[in-house]
Design a protein around this motif. Structure first.
Motif, PDB file in Angstrom:
ATOM      1  N   LEU A 115      -5.287  -0.889   8.846  1.00 30.35           N
ATOM      2  CA  LEU A 115      -4.090   0.283   8.565  1.00 30.35           C
ATOM      3  C   LEU A 115      -3.251  -1.268   7.970  1.00 30.35           C
ATOM      4  O   LEU A 115      -2.165  -0.758   7.424  1.00 30.35           O
ATOM      5  N   THR A 116      -3.832  -2.271   8.125  1.00 32.24           N
ATOM      6  CA  THR A 116      -3.014  -3.590   7.884  1.00 32.24           C
ATOM      7  C   THR A 116      -2.475  -3.339   6.100  1.00 32.24           C
ATOM      8  O   THR A 116      -1.382  -4.314   5.814  1.00 32.24           O
ATOM      9  N   ASN A 117      -3.131  -2.570   5.205  1.00 28.12           N
ATOM     10  CA  ASN A 117      -2.871  -3.012   3.912  1.00 28.12           C
ATOM     11  C   ASN A 117      -3.451  -1.322   3.702  1.00 28.12           C
ATOM     12  O   ASN A 117      -3.661  -0.611   3.822  1.00 28.12           O
ATOM     13  N   GLN A 118      -1.623  -1.001   3.162  1.00 27.05           N
ATOM     14  CA  GLN A 118      -1.650   0.436   3.092  1.00 27.05           C
ATOM     15  C   GLN A 118      -1.623   1.031   2.206  1.00 27.05           C
ATOM     16  O   GLN A 118      -2.588   2.684   2.029  1.00 27.05           O
ATOM     17  N   GLN A 119      -1.824   0.335   0.706  1.00 28.72           N
ATOM     18  CA  GLN A 119      -1.964   0.881  -0.583  1.00 28.72           C
ATOM     19  C   GLN A 119      -4.046   1.344   0.013  1.00 28.72           C
ATOM     20  O   GLN A 119      -4.584   2.109  -1.004  1.00 28.72           O
ATOM     21  N   ALA A 121      -5.988   1.387   2.346  1.00 25.40           N
ATOM     22  CA  ALA A 121      -5.303   2.707   3.687  1.00 25.40           C
ATOM     23  C   ALA A 121      -5.965   4.218   3.152  1.00 25.40           C
ATOM     24  O   ALA A 121      -6.485   5.155   3.375  1.00 25.40           O
ATOM     25  N   LEU A 122      -4.402   4.331   1.960  1.00 25.55           N
ATOM     26  CA  LEU A 122      -4.074   5.517   1.500  1.00 25.55           C
ATOM     27  C   LEU A 122      -5.533   6.232   0.729  1.00 25.55           C
ATOM     28  O   LEU A 122      -5.569   7.119   0.562  1.00 25.55           O
TER      29      LEU A 122
END
Ligand SMILES: *[C@@H]1O[C@H](CO)[C@@H](O)[C@H](O)[C@H]1NC(C)=O
Ligand SMILES: *[C@@H]1O[C@H](CO)[C@@H](O)[C@H](O)[C@H]1NC(C)=O
Ligand SMILES: *[C@@H]1O[C@H](CO)[C@@H](O)[C@H](O)[C@H]1NC(C)=O
Ligand SMILES: *[C@@H]1O[C@H](CO)[C@@H](O)[C@H](O)[C@H]1NC(C)=O
Length: 355
Positions: A115-119, A121-122
Motif C-alpha cells: 500500500l505504499t503507492n495509493q494509486q 493499490a486502489l
C-alpha cells in the motif's frame, strides 16, 4: 523576437499536454504474484483469473514462499491467493444457509497489497472487484445477485464511470499554469526598466504610477489572451475533458457558454498573475531576487490553490457545466477578482512610494 514570442504562446500547451500524457492514464503492466493452491484446471480460481484485466495487471504464477519473498523485495505490487478448496468452498458458501468459518475463509480470494503507492493499490483493488463481478455474472447470470454486494452504483450524475487522475488535476493544472506564466511575464518588467533608467525618465515626464501599471497590464494582456486561446482550443479539441456535458441536468449550460465562462475564468486568473508579477517587480530591485521570489511563491501557491485538495470553481464549470448563478462558480470569480484588485492596488502603492 518572434522565436521567443512563439515559445511563450506554445509553452502552456506543452505543459498541459505533458500533464495529460505523463500523469493521466491508469497504470499499465503492474506485476502481481498469484498463489493458486487449487490444482485442477477447471477450478473457479482459474476461470476468475481470466477475468482480471490483463493490460494493467500482469499475473505471475508462484508458490507461497516465492510470492511473499518477491513482494517483500518489491518485485510485485500484490499477492492474490486461493486456498486449495476454493471452488467447493465458494459453492458451499453461495448455496448453504450456514457455513463454518473455515469454509468462509477458504472460499474467499485473499489479497495482500503493497500500500505504499495509493494509486496502484486502489487500481488493483478495483480490478479484483471488477474481475469477481464479471466472473459471477458469467457463472450465475441472472442469479448473480446471490453473491453480489447489496450496493448498486447507478449512473453518475456528473462525470463518467471511468474518471482518471488527469480529470482530477486538469482544472487546477490549467489555472496554475496560466497564473505562473503570467507571473513570469511581468516579474522582471519594472526591474529591468529601473535598471536601464527608463522608470526615472517616466517619472520626470509626469507619468503616474497607476498609468505605468495599466500600461504594463494591457500590453501583457495580449500575450495572455493568445496563450489562453491556444490552451483552451488544445484542451477542447485534443483531450475533450467533458464527460458530463451530454448528461443534461437543469443546471447545465450549452458547450459554448461553458467555453466562454472557462475562458473568462482563465483570463481573470491570468490578469491576477500579471498583477502579482507587477507587485514583485515593483517591490524588488534586482533580477536575481525577483526570480527567486517568483519561483518561491510557486509551491505555496500550488498547494494552497486547491490543485491537491480542490475547492475551485473551474471544476464545476468544466465537468458540471454550471453557470455563474451557482455559488461555487461566482465565488471563484469573486475571490480571483478580489486578489486581482488587491495586487493592482498594492503594486501601485509600492511604485508610488518608491518613485
Ligand atoms: C489479454 O486478453 C485478451 C483476451 O483474452 C487477449 O486477446 C490478449 O492477447 C491478452 N493480452 C495480453 C498482453 O496477454
Ligand atoms: C517454491 O518454488 C521454489 C522454486 O521453484 C522451490 O525451491 C520451493 O521448494 C517451493 N516451495 C514450496 C513450499 O513448494
Ligand atoms: C497455499 O498453500 C501454502 C502452503 O502450501 C499455504 O501456506 C498458503 O496459506 C496457502 N494459501 C492460501 C490462500 O490458502
Ligand atoms: C480441503 O478439502 C479436503 C477434503 O474435503 C480436506 O481434507 C482439506 O483439509 C481441505 N483443505 C483446507 C485447506 O481446508
Amino acid at each position: 523576437m518572434p522565436g521567443s514570442l512563439c515559445f511563450q504562446f506554445l509553452l502552456p500547451v506543452i505543459q498541459v499536454s505533458l500533464i495529460c500524457v505523463c500523469i493521466g492514464a491508469d497504470p499499465k503492466g503492474i506485476q502481481v504474484a498469484v498463489v493458486n493452491n487449487e490444482t485442477s484446471p477447471s477450478s473457479y480460481s482459474q476461470s476468475l483469473l481470466t477475468f482480471l484485466d490483463n493490460s494493467s495487471v500482469v499475473q505471475v504464477n508462484l508458490n507461497h514462499t516465492e510470492a511473499f519473498e518477491g513482494i517483500h523485495n518489491g518485485e510485485y505490487w500484490g499477492v492474490i491467493g486461493f486456498g486449495e478448496n476454493f471452488t467447493s468452498y465458494l459453492t458451499k458458501r453461495m448455496m448453504s444457509r450456514q457455513v463454518s468459518r473455515e469454509v468462509l475463509d477458504g472460499g474467499s480470494i485473499h489479497v495482500w497489497l503493497d500500500l505504499t503507492n495509493q494509486q496502484i493499490a486502489l487500481m488493483l483493488q478495483k480490478k479484483v472487484y471488477e474481475a469477481f463481478q464479471s466472473f459471477v455474472d458469467y457463472k450465475l447470470g441472472s442469479m448473480s445477485y446471490m453473491v453480489a454486494l447489496p450496493i448498486k452504483m447507478e449512473d453518475p450524475i456528473y462525470g463518467s464511470q471511468h474518471t482518471d487522475f488527469s480529470t482530477f488535476v486538469m482544472p487546477g493544472a490549467v489555472l496554475s499554469i496560466t497564473f505562473f506564466l503570467a507571473v513570469g511575464l511581468t516579474a522582471l518588467s519594472f526591474v529591468i526598466e529601473r535598471k536601464e533608467g527608463l522608470m526615472d525618465r517616466c517619472w520626470v515626464a509626469g507619468v503616474s504610477s497607476l498609468e505605468t501599471m495599466l500600461a504594463h497590464l494591457f500590453s501583457q494582456l495580449f500575450v495572455i489572451s493568445v496563450q489562453i486561446l491556444l490552451l483552451l482550443l488544445f484542451i477542447l479539441l485534443v483531450f475533450k475533458p467533458y464527460p458530463g456535458i451530454t448528461a443534461g441536468s437543469p443546471q447545465q449550460q450549452p458547450l459554448i457558454a461553458v467555453a466562454t465562462e472557462q475562458s473568462c475564468g482563465l483570463s481573470v486568473q491570468g490578469v491576477t498573475g500579471i498583477s502579482f508579477g507587477l507587485v514583485i517587480s515593483a517591490a524588488i530591485d534586482d533580477e536575481q531576487n525577483a526570480n527567486q521570489a517568483a519561483l518561491g511563491f510557486f509551491y505555496p501557491n500550488l498547494i494552497l490553490s486547491g490543485v491537491i485538495w480542490p475547492v475551485e470553481s473551474l471544476r464545476c464549470i468544466m465537468y458540471r457545466g454550471w453557470g455563474l448563478t451557482q455559488m461555487m462558480v461566482w465565488r471563484g470569480f469573486a475571490v480571483t477578482l478580489g486578489w486581482n484588485t488587491f495586487f493592482l492596488i498594492l503594486a501601485t502603492v509600492i511604485l508610488r512610494l518608491r518613485s
